[in-house]
Enzyme design. Sequence first.
Site, PDB file in Angstrom:
ATOM      1  N   ASP A  98     -83.263  -0.439  87.183  1.00 33.24           N
ATOM      2  CA  ASP A  98     -83.254  -1.886  87.390  1.00 33.24           C
ATOM      3  C   ASP A  98     -84.405  -2.458  86.588  1.00 33.24           C
ATOM      4  O   ASP A  98     -85.513  -1.882  86.575  1.00 33.24           O
ATOM      5  CB  ASP A  98     -83.470  -2.224  88.869  1.00 33.24           C
ATOM      6  CG  ASP A  98     -82.251  -1.922  89.732  1.00 33.24           C
ATOM      7  OD1 ASP A  98     -81.296  -1.315  89.236  1.00 33.24           O
ATOM      8  OD2 ASP A  98     -82.276  -2.306  90.914  1.00 33.24           O
ATOM      9  N   HIS A 154     -82.625   6.922  86.045  1.00 39.69           N
ATOM     10  CA  HIS A 154     -81.461   7.799  85.998  1.00 39.69           C
ATOM     11  C   HIS A 154     -81.055   8.074  84.549  1.00 39.69           C
ATOM     12  O   HIS A 154     -81.445   7.338  83.637  1.00 39.69           O
ATOM     13  CB  HIS A 154     -80.302   7.138  86.730  1.00 39.69           C
ATOM     14  CG  HIS A 154     -80.587   6.861  88.188  1.00 39.69           C
ATOM     15  ND1 HIS A 154     -79.892   7.462  89.213  1.00 39.69           N
ATOM     16  CD2 HIS A 154     -81.495   6.038  88.784  1.00 39.69           C
ATOM     17  CE1 HIS A 154     -80.357   7.034  90.378  1.00 39.69           C
ATOM     18  NE2 HIS A 154     -81.327   6.159  90.142  1.00 39.69           N
ATOM     19  N   SER A 256     -93.079  -0.278  86.352  1.00 37.73           N
ATOM     20  CA  SER A 256     -93.654  -0.152  85.022  1.00 37.73           C
ATOM     21  C   SER A 256     -92.625  -0.506  83.971  1.00 37.73           C
ATOM     22  O   SER A 256     -91.892  -1.473  84.135  1.00 37.73           O
ATOM     23  CB  SER A 256     -94.203   1.263  84.805  1.00 37.73           C
ATOM     24  OG  SER A 256     -95.043   1.293  83.683  1.00 37.73           O
TER      25      SER A 256
END
Length: 303
Positions: A98, A154, A256
């Site tokens: 995200d 991911h 980050s």
Amino acid sequence: MMKILAQPLSKQEQLNFLLTNRIPRRWLTLFMGWYSQIQSPWLAKISIRVWQWFAEDLRLQDAKQQEFNSLGECFTRQLKDGLRPINQQSDIVVSPCDAIVGACGRVEGNRVFQAKGFPYELNDLIPDVRLAHKYRNGFFVTLRLKSSMYHRFHAPVDCQVKQVNYISGDTWNVNPVALKRVEKLFCKNERAVIELLLGDKSSSITLVPVAAILVASMKFHFLPKVLDLRYKGPNLLSCHARFNKGQEMGYFQHGSTIIVFATEHYQLCQGIAQGSPIKMGEALLQGHPTCHGDPSSFADDGA
């Protein structure tokens, strides 16, 4: 010495820069790492309440668990099943996390942009001449994870990972204000370089997770140790990991940036532009279907 370039900033941006960068960054990051691991449900609840006051978009209702024993558990929370469907088109590279899309587009020769008018060289970010050369005139996307976002990342494609290059560095904030002020910021901070081996050798994708203040800590499920400011081991870490698209690779312990590099066989998907939000599993880059392959079909030598 770090070079600071004086681009015009508003008073609010100037205050933000001073509060998040003109402080003992390393000490504060080490402290936050210790504090976030304290096992105390009541302290975690108080800390999360304070965090929600600063981050109104923190959506804990999406988390698998609703009660946390530490602030760190909340930072690295997992989501309920099915909330991040994975685009399974064979020619699509999905977002590994995200994020808010930062600078993105074509790599101009060997030059990449961290913000408008702020270039850096691929070789400064990726200290591997062979690997950096693959992305000349390719494409890149900078993905910024806000502190309130889901912090796990991911695999963007079916792939294999055989090595992680961990590079020690500073812990500058990586928000847009700092990116407009600090030259080559991404090349100065703690970071890891992870080449994803694909079915087609002519294509390549590399992830560069970049740490920041409060969050210089990365955990990869396929490595035994957490990579953080206390890590004193080798920079080149061998491994043998295979991933299906969408499979979890690891997590940051706060928020980050991940920079995604792709060879010139790819292009940005429609709608990918600076400032646009994206969720893990959504289309990020598009290439030829033969660029990818089932990781179970890779030879043991990565061929």
